[in-house]
Design a protein around this motif. Sequence first.
Motif, mmCIF file in Angstrom:
data_model
loop_
_atom_site.group_PDB
_atom_site.id
_atom_site.type_symbol
_atom_site.label_atom_id
_atom_site.label_comp_id
_atom_site.label_asym_id
_atom_site.label_seq_id
_atom_site.Cartn_x
_atom_site.Cartn_y
_atom_site.Cartn_z
ATOM 1 N N LEU A 1 0.860 -1.181 0.000
ATOM 2 C CA LEU A 1 0.000 0.000 0.000
ATOM 3 C C LEU A 1 0.896 1.231 0.000
ATOM 4 O O LEU A 1 1.682 1.430 0.927
ATOM 5 N N PRO A 2 0.785 2.065 -1.029
ATOM 6 C CA PRO A 2 1.658 3.238 -1.117
ATOM 7 C C PRO A 2 1.208 4.350 -0.169
ATOM 8 O O PRO A 2 0.108 4.299 0.399
ATOM 9 N N GLU A 3 2.032 5.350 -0.036
ATOM 10 C CA GLU A 3 1.644 6.530 0.726
ATOM 11 C C GLU A 3 0.409 7.130 0.056
ATOM 12 O O GLU A 3 0.289 7.145 -1.165
ATOM 13 N N GLY A 4 -0.563 7.566 0.862
ATOM 14 C CA GLY A 4 -1.787 8.145 0.331
ATOM 15 C C GLY A 4 -2.857 7.115 -0.007
ATOM 16 O O GLY A 4 -3.870 7.460 -0.621
ATOM 17 N N PHE A 5 -2.666 5.837 0.391
ATOM 18 C CA PHE A 5 -3.702 4.839 0.117
ATOM 19 C C PHE A 5 -4.998 5.249 0.811
ATOM 20 O O PHE A 5 -4.988 6.024 1.765
ATOM 21 N N ASP A 6 -6.115 4.750 0.321
ATOM 22 C CA ASP A 6 -7.434 5.107 0.853
ATOM 23 C C ASP A 6 -7.696 4.363 2.156
ATOM 24 O O ASP A 6 -8.134 3.219 2.153
ATOM 25 N N ALA A 7 -7.447 5.026 3.286
ATOM 26 C CA ALA A 7 -7.615 4.400 4.595
ATOM 27 C C ALA A 7 -9.083 4.146 4.920
ATOM 28 O O ALA A 7 -9.388 3.354 5.801
ATOM 29 N N ALA A 8 -10.003 4.781 4.211
ATOM 30 C CA ALA A 8 -11.425 4.501 4.414
ATOM 31 C C ALA A 8 -11.814 3.182 3.750
ATOM 32 O O ALA A 8 -12.801 2.565 4.123
ATOM 33 N N ALA A 9 -11.029 2.732 2.777
ATOM 34 C CA ALA A 9 -11.338 1.505 2.050
ATOM 35 C C ALA A 9 -10.458 0.331 2.466
ATOM 36 O O ALA A 9 -10.796 -0.811 2.187
ATOM 37 N N VAL A 10 -9.339 0.613 3.119
ATOM 38 C CA VAL A 10 -8.410 -0.438 3.525
ATOM 39 C C VAL A 10 -8.100 -0.256 5.008
ATOM 40 O O VAL A 10 -7.645 0.804 5.423
ATOM 41 N N ARG A 11 -8.361 -1.300 5.784
ATOM 42 C CA ARG A 11 -8.056 -1.270 7.221
ATOM 43 C C ARG A 11 -6.800 -2.087 7.456
ATOM 44 O O ARG A 11 -6.711 -3.246 7.061
ATOM 45 N N LEU A 12 -5.836 -1.473 8.109
ATOM 46 C CA LEU A 12 -4.606 -2.171 8.452
ATOM 47 C C LEU A 12 -4.812 -2.924 9.755
ATOM 48 O O LEU A 12 -5.402 -2.398 10.697
ATOM 49 N N THR A 13 -4.340 -4.162 9.807
ATOM 50 C CA THR A 13 -4.421 -4.961 11.027
ATOM 51 C C THR A 13 -3.024 -5.456 11.367
ATOM 52 O O THR A 13 -2.103 -5.362 10.561
#
Length: 184
Positions: free
Chosen positions: A128-140
Amino acid sequence: MASRNPSFFRRIGLAFSVLFGAELAGRLVRLREEGADTEAAAGTEDAAAAAQPAIVRETTPEAALQLLGLLQRDARFIDFVQENIAAYSDADIGAAARVVHEGCRKVLDEHFAITPVRDEAEGSRLTLPEGFDAAAVRLTGKVVGKPPFTGTLGHRGWRVTDTRLPALAEGHDASVIAQAEVEL
Protein backbone atom coordinates in the motif's frame (compact mmCIF):
# COMPACT_ATOMS: atom_id res chain seq x y z
CA MET A 1 -0.24 -19.90 14.16
CA ALA A 2 -3.95 -19.78 13.29
CA SER A 3 -5.45 -16.52 12.00
CA ARG A 4 -7.25 -14.46 14.62
CA ASN A 5 -9.39 -12.82 11.96
CA PRO A 6 -13.06 -13.89 11.99
CA SER A 7 -14.48 -15.91 9.11
CA PHE A 8 -16.61 -14.35 6.38
CA PHE A 9 -19.88 -15.49 7.99
CA ARG A 10 -18.77 -14.30 11.43
CA ARG A 11 -17.95 -10.88 9.91
CA ILE A 12 -21.47 -10.75 8.38
CA GLY A 13 -22.98 -11.50 11.77
CA LEU A 14 -20.80 -8.86 13.39
CA ALA A 15 -21.73 -6.31 10.72
CA PHE A 16 -25.44 -6.82 11.31
CA SER A 17 -24.88 -6.70 15.08
CA VAL A 18 -23.18 -3.33 14.74
CA LEU A 19 -25.64 -2.03 12.12
CA PHE A 20 -28.73 -2.82 14.16
CA GLY A 21 -27.35 -2.63 17.72
CA ALA A 22 -26.87 0.99 18.76
CA GLU A 23 -25.26 0.01 22.06
CA LEU A 24 -22.71 -2.27 20.39
CA ALA A 25 -22.00 0.33 17.71
CA GLY A 26 -21.40 2.93 20.42
CA ARG A 27 -19.01 0.60 22.25
CA LEU A 28 -17.13 -0.04 19.01
CA VAL A 29 -16.80 3.68 18.31
CA ARG A 30 -15.52 4.29 21.86
CA LEU A 31 -13.05 1.42 21.52
CA ARG A 32 -11.72 2.79 18.22
CA GLU A 33 -11.44 6.27 19.73
CA GLU A 34 -9.54 4.87 22.72
CA GLY A 35 -7.20 3.07 20.33
CA ALA A 36 -6.63 6.28 18.39
CA ASP A 37 -5.96 8.13 21.66
CA THR A 38 -3.45 5.45 22.69
CA GLU A 39 -1.66 5.67 19.34
CA ALA A 40 -1.65 9.45 19.51
CA ALA A 41 -0.07 9.29 22.96
CA ALA A 42 2.66 7.12 21.45
CA GLY A 43 3.59 10.09 19.29
CA THR A 44 3.04 8.94 15.71
CA GLU A 45 1.90 11.59 13.26
CA ASP A 46 -0.64 9.28 11.62
CA ALA A 47 -2.28 8.49 14.97
CA ALA A 48 -2.43 12.18 15.83
CA ALA A 49 -4.29 12.82 12.59
CA ALA A 50 -6.65 9.90 13.30
CA ALA A 51 -7.39 11.30 16.78
CA GLN A 52 -8.85 14.47 15.26
CA PRO A 53 -12.61 14.53 15.76
CA ALA A 54 -14.46 13.41 12.65
CA ILE A 55 -17.15 15.57 11.15
CA VAL A 56 -20.37 13.71 11.88
CA ARG A 57 -23.49 14.06 9.79
CA GLU A 58 -26.89 12.96 10.94
CA THR A 59 -28.56 10.18 8.99
CA THR A 60 -32.11 8.96 8.89
CA PRO A 61 -32.95 5.30 9.46
CA GLU A 62 -35.39 4.87 6.55
CA ALA A 63 -32.95 3.20 4.14
CA ALA A 64 -31.71 0.76 6.79
CA LEU A 65 -35.27 -0.05 7.80
CA GLN A 66 -36.23 -0.51 4.16
CA LEU A 67 -33.32 -2.92 3.68
CA LEU A 68 -34.39 -4.88 6.75
CA GLY A 69 -37.90 -5.08 5.33
CA LEU A 70 -36.58 -6.39 2.01
CA LEU A 71 -34.40 -8.97 3.77
CA GLN A 72 -37.39 -10.09 5.81
CA ARG A 73 -39.70 -10.27 2.79
CA ASP A 74 -37.35 -12.24 0.54
CA ALA A 75 -35.19 -14.13 3.04
CA ARG A 76 -37.16 -14.24 6.31
CA PHE A 77 -33.97 -12.79 7.77
CA ILE A 78 -35.52 -11.30 10.93
CA ASP A 79 -37.48 -14.50 11.60
CA PHE A 80 -34.26 -16.51 11.32
CA VAL A 81 -32.15 -14.23 13.53
CA GLN A 82 -34.85 -13.80 16.18
CA GLU A 83 -35.46 -17.56 16.43
CA ASN A 84 -33.83 -19.39 19.34
CA ILE A 85 -31.98 -22.08 17.39
CA ALA A 86 -30.58 -23.99 20.39
CA ALA A 87 -33.20 -26.75 20.10
CA TYR A 88 -32.64 -27.37 16.37
CA SER A 89 -30.15 -29.78 14.83
CA ASP A 90 -27.22 -28.50 12.82
CA ALA A 91 -28.83 -30.01 9.71
CA ASP A 92 -32.06 -28.06 10.33
CA ILE A 93 -30.11 -24.84 10.92
CA GLY A 94 -28.04 -25.45 7.81
CA ALA A 95 -31.16 -26.00 5.69
CA ALA A 96 -32.72 -22.80 7.02
CA ALA A 97 -29.47 -20.88 6.52
CA ARG A 98 -29.42 -21.99 2.87
CA VAL A 99 -32.89 -20.46 2.31
CA VAL A 100 -31.95 -17.26 4.17
CA HIS A 101 -28.67 -17.01 2.22
CA GLU A 102 -30.47 -17.40 -1.12
CA GLY A 103 -33.01 -14.71 -0.21
CA CYS A 104 -30.39 -12.30 1.12
CA ARG A 105 -28.34 -12.72 -2.04
CA LYS A 106 -31.44 -12.04 -4.14
CA VAL A 107 -32.06 -8.77 -2.25
CA LEU A 108 -28.45 -7.66 -2.62
CA ASP A 109 -28.36 -8.51 -6.34
CA GLU A 110 -31.67 -6.72 -6.98
CA HIS A 111 -30.99 -3.54 -5.01
CA PHE A 112 -27.21 -3.04 -4.97
CA ALA A 113 -24.22 -3.25 -7.24
CA ILE A 114 -21.41 -4.58 -5.05
CA THR A 115 -17.79 -4.90 -6.13
CA PRO A 116 -14.60 -5.85 -4.30
CA VAL A 117 -12.50 -3.00 -2.89
CA ARG A 118 -9.32 -4.84 -3.91
CA ASP A 119 -8.91 -6.98 -7.05
CA GLU A 120 -6.11 -9.17 -5.70
CA ALA A 121 -6.86 -12.67 -4.40
CA GLU A 122 -7.18 -13.07 -0.65
CA GLY A 123 -3.88 -14.31 0.75
CA SER A 124 -1.78 -12.46 -1.83
CA ARG A 125 0.99 -10.06 -0.81
CA LEU A 126 0.58 -6.40 -1.69
CA THR A 127 2.11 -3.00 -0.96
CA LEU A 128 0.00 0.00 0.00
CA PRO A 129 1.66 3.24 -1.12
CA GLU A 130 1.64 6.53 0.73
CA GLY A 131 -1.79 8.14 0.33
CA PHE A 132 -3.70 4.84 0.12
CA ASP A 133 -7.43 5.11 0.85
CA ALA A 134 -7.61 4.40 4.59
CA ALA A 135 -11.42 4.50 4.41
CA ALA A 136 -11.34 1.51 2.05
CA VAL A 137 -8.41 -0.44 3.52
CA ARG A 138 -8.06 -1.27 7.22
CA LEU A 139 -4.61 -2.17 8.45
CA THR A 140 -4.42 -4.96 11.03
CA GLY A 141 -1.59 -6.48 12.98
CA LYS A 142 1.37 -4.45 14.18
CA VAL A 143 1.06 -1.14 12.37
CA VAL A 144 4.11 1.09 12.85
CA GLY A 145 5.70 3.79 10.80
CA LYS A 146 4.50 5.38 7.60
CA PRO A 147 3.52 3.95 4.21
CA PRO A 148 4.38 2.15 2.08
CA PHE A 149 3.05 -0.87 3.98
CA THR A 150 3.53 -4.43 2.73
CA GLY A 151 1.24 -7.16 3.96
CA THR A 152 -1.11 -10.02 3.13
CA LEU A 153 -4.64 -9.37 1.92
CA GLY A 154 -6.96 -10.99 4.47
CA HIS A 155 -10.22 -9.81 2.89
CA ARG A 156 -10.84 -8.03 -0.43
CA GLY A 157 -13.50 -5.78 1.08
CA TRP A 158 -16.76 -4.74 -0.56
CA ARG A 159 -17.95 -1.45 -2.00
CA VAL A 160 -21.48 -0.53 -3.07
CA THR A 161 -21.28 1.17 -6.46
CA ASP A 162 -25.03 1.55 -7.04
CA THR A 163 -28.12 1.50 -4.83
CA ARG A 164 -31.59 0.83 -6.21
CA LEU A 165 -33.95 0.95 -3.25
CA PRO A 166 -37.59 1.63 -4.14
CA ALA A 167 -39.03 5.05 -3.35
CA LEU A 168 -41.14 5.19 -0.21
CA ALA A 169 -44.72 6.43 -0.41
CA GLU A 170 -45.63 9.53 1.60
CA GLY A 171 -46.64 8.52 5.10
CA HIS A 172 -45.13 5.02 4.82
CA ASP A 173 -44.00 3.77 8.26
CA ALA A 174 -40.57 2.30 7.49
CA SER A 175 -40.25 1.02 11.07
CA VAL A 176 -42.81 -1.71 10.27
CA ILE A 177 -40.40 -4.04 8.52
CA ALA A 178 -42.86 -6.95 8.43
CA GLN A 179 -46.58 -6.64 8.99
CA ALA A 180 -48.29 -8.93 11.45
CA GLU A 181 -50.45 -11.45 9.62
CA VAL A 182 -53.98 -12.25 10.74
CA GLU A 183 -55.77 -15.05 8.94
CA LEU A 184 -59.56 -14.73 8.83
